[in-house]
Scaffold this active site. Structure first.
Site, PDB file in Angstrom:
ATOM      1  N   CYS A   1      37.945  68.039 -74.763  1.00 34.67           N
ATOM      2  CA  CYS A   1      39.399  68.024 -74.862  1.00 34.67           C
ATOM      3  C   CYS A   1      39.928  66.840 -74.055  1.00 34.67           C
ATOM      4  O   CYS A   1      39.368  66.548 -73.013  1.00 34.67           O
ATOM      5  CB  CYS A   1      39.988  69.328 -74.299  1.00 34.67           C
ATOM      6  SG  CYS A   1      39.605  70.736 -75.339  1.00 34.67           S
ATOM      7  N   PRO A   2      40.945  66.147 -74.497  1.00 35.83           N
ATOM      8  CA  PRO A   2      41.844  66.476 -75.609  1.00 35.83           C
ATOM      9  C   PRO A   2      41.405  65.938 -76.977  1.00 35.83           C
ATOM     10  O   PRO A   2      42.131  66.100 -77.934  1.00 35.83           O
ATOM     11  CB  PRO A   2      43.142  65.773 -75.200  1.00 35.83           C
ATOM     12  CG  PRO A   2      42.659  64.511 -74.549  1.00 35.83           C
ATOM     13  CD  PRO A   2      41.386  64.907 -73.824  1.00 35.83           C
TER      14      PRO A   2
END
Lengths: 191, 381
Positions: A17-18
């Protein structure tokens, strides 16, 4: 459930992530409304985050499958106008009535016009899957003398499908209003 | 255009803010559920939650909510998303922006060593404060020998202190079979060829060899004899055992905390153990000298942290102020420790099995199992 038909596959394996959400957003921008994107990711955080992102943006998070270490997410690009439910086809039936008639043992011809991935994650038992985009090419599967109930997620795509069928000479067709969103009867999930 | 700079902040630095009660503004960009479940807390800390995926298009909504003159720490699960958001804030002109090194995973794993005391025979007692999870562990060092009590899964901080002190680990003890974190006891015992002691009643199902902790059979650390005296104090688990060190320190495990008491339900036998818990807290501990300094295995709230970060309280003072020691009616006590308890810790059953040696998850899974807050006390602060 293997190899669901989707319009595009995005490989985010190994990305943290992201990036899975960032890539999903970018890829979905290039898809047409109604098309389904499969996202493969290995980051466990992608599960809650993609669902949260879809909820926020209005795209439809269809479902999740896990195979080994890989999460397969299915997201359908939603057009904001679809949410308005601008129904114009006059012949409708409620989910409650469909449920009641099925429970009385009536054999109904139900056509589910959602995408195959949506269908796979839950549909009315006995329904036939023909995505709205394929309908024109698959009319030979539907006998114009039969009665049909057309189903989608919200009642919008099925409304379009009913209009198309009417043009093609099908006169005993009903749109199930509010679609699977309002369905509380039995559902069948493909494994 | 110059690249704006954002700086990593380590868990150790965040700990300094918490212990010093200094002002720090946290922008937590995890999803809402993760934030609601568990977040960084401290008396000087103010935090808000805006998931990073709401900030992909524009950073403005976050920017507007940040205080003008204060360092801002962006926090996420593992680091990547917080760095991403911090860079956008810096690009938008925001100064004093940091992101948390290693994210909440790193935060969960950080141990802060605090020296509690010099012992009477020249030894030392250290407390390791696991800020993110509220777990406390201990090391006694004397004459080149050491013992560790209630070890965390991550053993680096202990190994560092052992190396700094030139000490050899000879004993490892767990006050009880833990349900909230994976014990590093076996790993440490194997590495240093130390004895691993467990309460036999908690260890009936363990799959490895251990030494039984029994009353009357004291453990000696160092030549000058730092005596570690086990006392059988059931209640949180049926085997729960406390230790008295040097006639001064009472390591109370998960039986007695500073502002609360242990919960008896994590092994599924709350009703059975209520009586034991009450007997331990209202009779056995009551007979102990009031001057003992209670050193528990957990804390639940930053308000329990002392000025240097230590978590400790005199037994006599706890008998005056700890609400868990003031429930005189037996039925009310039973209700307090069995009803309306905080949610049980994440994966607590798998954690117990791992501590018994019945499960051997890989490191990533172990980390995942431990994510979240500690919930071993009956009061949820």
């Amino acid at each position: 459930m293997s190899a669901l038909k989707v319009d595009q596959v995005l490989d985010c394996k190994g990305l943290a992530c992201p990036m899975p959400v960032v890539r999903t957003k970018k890829t979905l921008e290039g898809l047409n409304t109604g098309e389904v994107l499969e996202i493969m990711a290995t980051d466990r955080g992608s599960v809650a985050d993609l669902q949260g992102w879809a909820k926020r943006t209005g795209h439809q998070y269809i479902g999740l499958k896990e195979s080994g270490q890989v999460f397969h997410h299915y997201i359908r690009k939603v057009d904001p106008t679809e949410l308005k439910e601008a129904v114009s086809y006059p012949h409708t039936i409620t989910p409650e009535e469909v449920k009641a008639r099925l429970s009385q043992g009536e054999a109904l011809h139900i056509v589910d016009v959602r995408e195959p991935a949506e269908f796979a994650f839950g549909h009315i038992p006995g329904a036939l899957s023909i995505p709205v985009g394929d309908l024109d090419n698959r009319l030979d599967e539907l006998d114009a003398s039969d009665s049909f109930i057309i189903v989608c997620r919200s009642g919008y795509r099925s409304d379009l499908a009913c209009q198309l069928l009417e043009e093609k000479g099908y006169h005993k067709v009903k749109n199930m209003v509010h679609g699977m969103n309002a369905w509380d009867g039995d559902i069948l999930i493909n494994d | 255009m110059t690249t704006p700079t954002v700086t990593k902040m380590s868990a150790k630095e965040v700990t300094r803010f918490i212990i010093g009660k200094e002002a720090l503004f946290i922008l937590d960009v995890r999803n809402e559920d993760a934030y609601q479940d568990w977040k960084i807390e401290g008396e000087g800390i103010v935090s808000i939650n805006i998931p990073y995926y709401e900030l992909l298009d524009e950073i403005e909504p976050a920017l507007k909510q940040l205080p003008p003159e204060q360092p801002v720490l962006v926090v996420c699960a593992k680091e990547g998303s917080s760095q991403f958001v911090a860079e956008q804030l810096a690009e938008a002109g925001r100064k004093d922006v940091f992101y948390l090194e290693g994210g909440m995973k790193g935060w969960s794993e950080y141990l802060e060593p605090v020296k509690i005391a010099d012992l009477s025979q020249g030894g030392e007692l250290y407390q390791f404060v696991r800020m993110g999870k509220g777990c406390l562990s201990y090391m006694i060092i004397s004459e080149g020998e050491a013992a560790i009590i209630d070890s965390a899964r991550m053993t680096d901080a202990y190994q560092q202190l052992l190396a700094d002190k030139g000490a050899v680990l000879t004993h490892v003890m767990d006050t009880h079979l833990h349900a909230d974190h994976i014990s590093g006891g076996r790993t440490l015992a194997a590495k240093y060829d130390a004895q691993y002691h467990l309460p036999p009643k908690d260890a009936e199902e363990v799959t490895f060899d251990y030494t039984k902790l029994v009353e009357g059979s004291n453990i000696v650390v160092g030549k000058e004899e730092i005596i570690v005296q086990p006392i059988y104090t059931p209640g949180h688990t049926i085997g729960s055992t406390s230790f008295i060190i040097d006639d001064q320190y009472l390591l109370s495990g998960d039986i007695l905390f500073i502002e609360s008491i242990g919960r008896p339900d994590l092994a599924g036998l709350a009703e059975d153990w209520v009586g034991d818990l009450r007997e331990t807290l209202y009779a056995r501990y009551k007979q102990l000298p009031e001057h003992l300094m209670v050193l528990p295995a957990h804390f639940a709230s930053p308000s329990e942290l002392g000025e240097d970060g230590r978590v400790a309280g005199q037994l006599g003072v706890l008998y005056q102020h700890n609400p868990g020691l003031h429930i005189h009616d037996e039925e009310e006590f039973r209700r307090t420790v069995t009803e309306n308890l905080p949610p049980q810790p994440h994966a607590y059953q798998d954690i117990r099995k791992t501590n018994m040696g019945k499960l051997e998850p890989d490191e990533d899974t172990q980390r995942e199992m431990e994510i979240g807050p500690n919930r071993c006390a009956v009061h949820d602060n």
